[in-house]
Design an enzyme around this catalytic site. Structure first.
Site, PDB file in Angstrom:
ATOM      1  N   ASP A  35       0.862  -1.187   0.000  1.00  0.00           N
ATOM      2  CA  ASP A  35       0.000   0.000   0.000  1.00  0.00           C
ATOM      3  C   ASP A  35       0.897   1.234   0.000  1.00  0.00           C
ATOM      4  O   ASP A  35       1.660   1.459   0.941  1.00  0.00           O
ATOM      5  CB  ASP A  35      -0.904  -0.016   1.242  1.00  0.00           C
ATOM      6  CG  ASP A  35      -2.041   0.991   1.146  1.00  0.00           C
ATOM      7  OD1 ASP A  35      -2.174   1.641   0.098  1.00  0.00           O
ATOM      8  OD2 ASP A  35      -2.789   1.121   2.139  1.00  0.00           O
ATOM      9  N   ASP A 135      -2.645   2.479  -6.262  1.00  0.00           N
ATOM     10  CA  ASP A 135      -1.713   2.585  -5.151  1.00  0.00           C
ATOM     11  C   ASP A 135      -1.604   1.336  -4.278  1.00  0.00           C
ATOM     12  O   ASP A 135      -0.943   1.381  -3.247  1.00  0.00           O
ATOM     13  CB  ASP A 135      -2.115   3.760  -4.260  1.00  0.00           C
ATOM     14  CG  ASP A 135      -3.511   3.602  -3.671  1.00  0.00           C
ATOM     15  OD1 ASP A 135      -4.364   2.990  -4.333  1.00  0.00           O
ATOM     16  OD2 ASP A 135      -3.746   4.069  -2.540  1.00  0.00           O
ATOM     17  N   GLU A 136      -2.216   0.230  -4.659  1.00  0.00           N
ATOM     18  CA  GLU A 136      -2.110  -0.957  -3.807  1.00  0.00           C
ATOM     19  C   GLU A 136      -2.309  -2.233  -4.604  1.00  0.00           C
ATOM     20  O   GLU A 136      -2.960  -2.255  -5.651  1.00  0.00           O
ATOM     21  CB  GLU A 136      -3.096  -0.899  -2.647  1.00  0.00           C
ATOM     22  CG  GLU A 136      -4.549  -0.938  -3.041  1.00  0.00           C
ATOM     23  CD  GLU A 136      -5.470  -1.042  -1.827  1.00  0.00           C
ATOM     24  OE1 GLU A 136      -5.288  -1.973  -1.009  1.00  0.00           O
ATOM     25  OE2 GLU A 136      -6.370  -0.201  -1.717  1.00  0.00           O
TER      26      GLU A 136
END
Length: 390
Positions: A35, A135-136
């Site tokens: 993350d 983003d993850e």
């Protein structure tokens, strides 16, 4: 040993009994959840290092948009003032002293380019990775291209390569299933690394208040409180029979997860799912009041659908069709997950405002949420384990 129930229908008469069958937790997998730390804001800080000492809010400046606009993300300095994703940008202005505040319009083209760099690193580690958003991602590193058996070393390799190649920090969670790995990635932000082993999984979750479980809303909280259930440990004390009879299918899922069981695979063929609703009107909408009323109604329906499917997402898409059947769509992506009705409505209003429709004769409105993922635990700051417990 963990037990779970199977429903059995006797003689087709509708009589249900429960058969208790022992199930061992499969801890053979090695799952990493990566993350990025305040991703959009961190990219902006990389491009503009002077922002690092400021309270940076990534959002359109409401002073230039009739006090409209919503926050897509904020750096950690801004979060100290209570600013978060989906908050009205005007409220961020009210919370942060003007001498500390920096407002920056989002640059999604740049964020996507940086995200691709990061995902290229994932592909160098394993082909079995599941991208959840820009983003993850989840990575199954049980077998990996580094021929490395130590999961901590793999996680460190990923973090260091991301830092070296993009200048950004990430936090990672390591465990034997996706659910626990995701909890762990939020444990020591920013730039954290946390492991949850099978033998510590129940303890790790035990002290978490039920209000911190993402997806347990106020109604469910009240029901659990009436049962004297306030923490993860209290949930673990409930039998699965109680979970099933009280909460149905979600109770079954909750019971398994709170007891450390999540068999969902890291799906590298994961489809981009979406949930949306749209309404076509027999009479065109011609006033702001009519349009806002319908957007609120659609937001309620989308939020209800998300709740039923236990999902939340990071991108909201607004669809508008006029009386000439010309269709316009516009989207907005956020650092954090969205599923609350009020947030969806506020964001939809902001997107609609940006369309700058002058001659209002609206035939259709639609709202869709994409970049979906299952509801999970919120990011927590706990003091049970060190960054590297293994």
């Amino acid at each position: 040993m963990i037990y779970y129930w199977h429903k059995i229908i006797i003689n087709g008469c509708g009589n249900i009994t429960f058969l208790k069958i022992p199930t061992k937790i499969d801890s053979s997998r090695k799952v990493i959840h990566v993350d990025m730390d305040a991703f959009f804001a961190s990219v902006e800080e990389r491009e503009n290092p002077q922002y690092k000492k400021k309270a940076l809010v990534v959002a359109p400046d409401p002073r230039k948009h009739n006090h409209h606009g919503v926050v897509t993300t904020a750096n950690y300095n801004a979060r100290k003032y209570g600013v978060h994703s989906a908050m009205p940008a005007q409220k961020a202005l009210d919370l942060i002293p003007s001498s500390e505040l920096v407002l920056k319009d989002p640059n999604f083209t740049l964020y996507q380019e940086v995200s691709q760099q990061i995902h290229d690193i994932f592909s160098d580690v394993t082909d079995v990775y599941e991208s959840v958003a820009l983003d993850e991602a989840y990575l199954d590193v049980t077998e990996n291209k580094l021929d490395e058996t130590n999961t901590i070393k793999i996680a460190n390799y990923i973090q260091q390569r991301i830092l070296k190649e993009t200048g950004l920090t990430s936090s990672v969670g390591i465990s034997y299933n996706k659910f626990l790995a995701k909890i762990a990635s939020g444990y020591r932000k920013p730039f954290g690394r946390t492991i949850v082993l099978k033998e510590y999984a129940l303890e790790f979750m035990s002290n978490i208040p039920i209000e911190k479980f993402n997806g347990i809303g106020k109604v469910m909280q009240e029901k659990l409180h009436s049962m004297d259930v306030y923490t993860g440990a209290d949930l673990q004390d409930l039998s699965q029979d109680t979970f099933l009879n009280t909460f149905g299918k979600m109770g079954y899922i909750m019971y398994r997860r709170i007891n450390g069981i999540d068999e969902a695979p890291v799906n590298n063929l994961r489809e981009r799912k979406s949930i949306g609703r749209e309404r076509t009107f027999t009479q065109n909408l011609v006033t702001d009041e009519q349009i806002f009323k319908e957007l609120k109604r659609i937001s309620e329906m989308v939020s209800a659908d998300l709740s039923k499917k236990r999902l939340h997402g990071k991108t909201i898409v607004l669809k508008v069709r006029d009386d000439q059947f010309e269709t316009t769509t516009k989207r907005m992506t956020f650092q954090d997950y969205i599923y609350e009705q009020d947030d969806i409505y506020r964001i939809a209003l902001d997107i609609y405002d940006k369309l700058d429709i002058v001659d209002k004769k609206i035939r259709l409105l639609g709202i869709t949420l994409t970049n979906l993922d299952s509801l999970s635990f919120e990011e927590l700051s706990l003091n049970l384990f060190s960054k590297e417990d293994n």
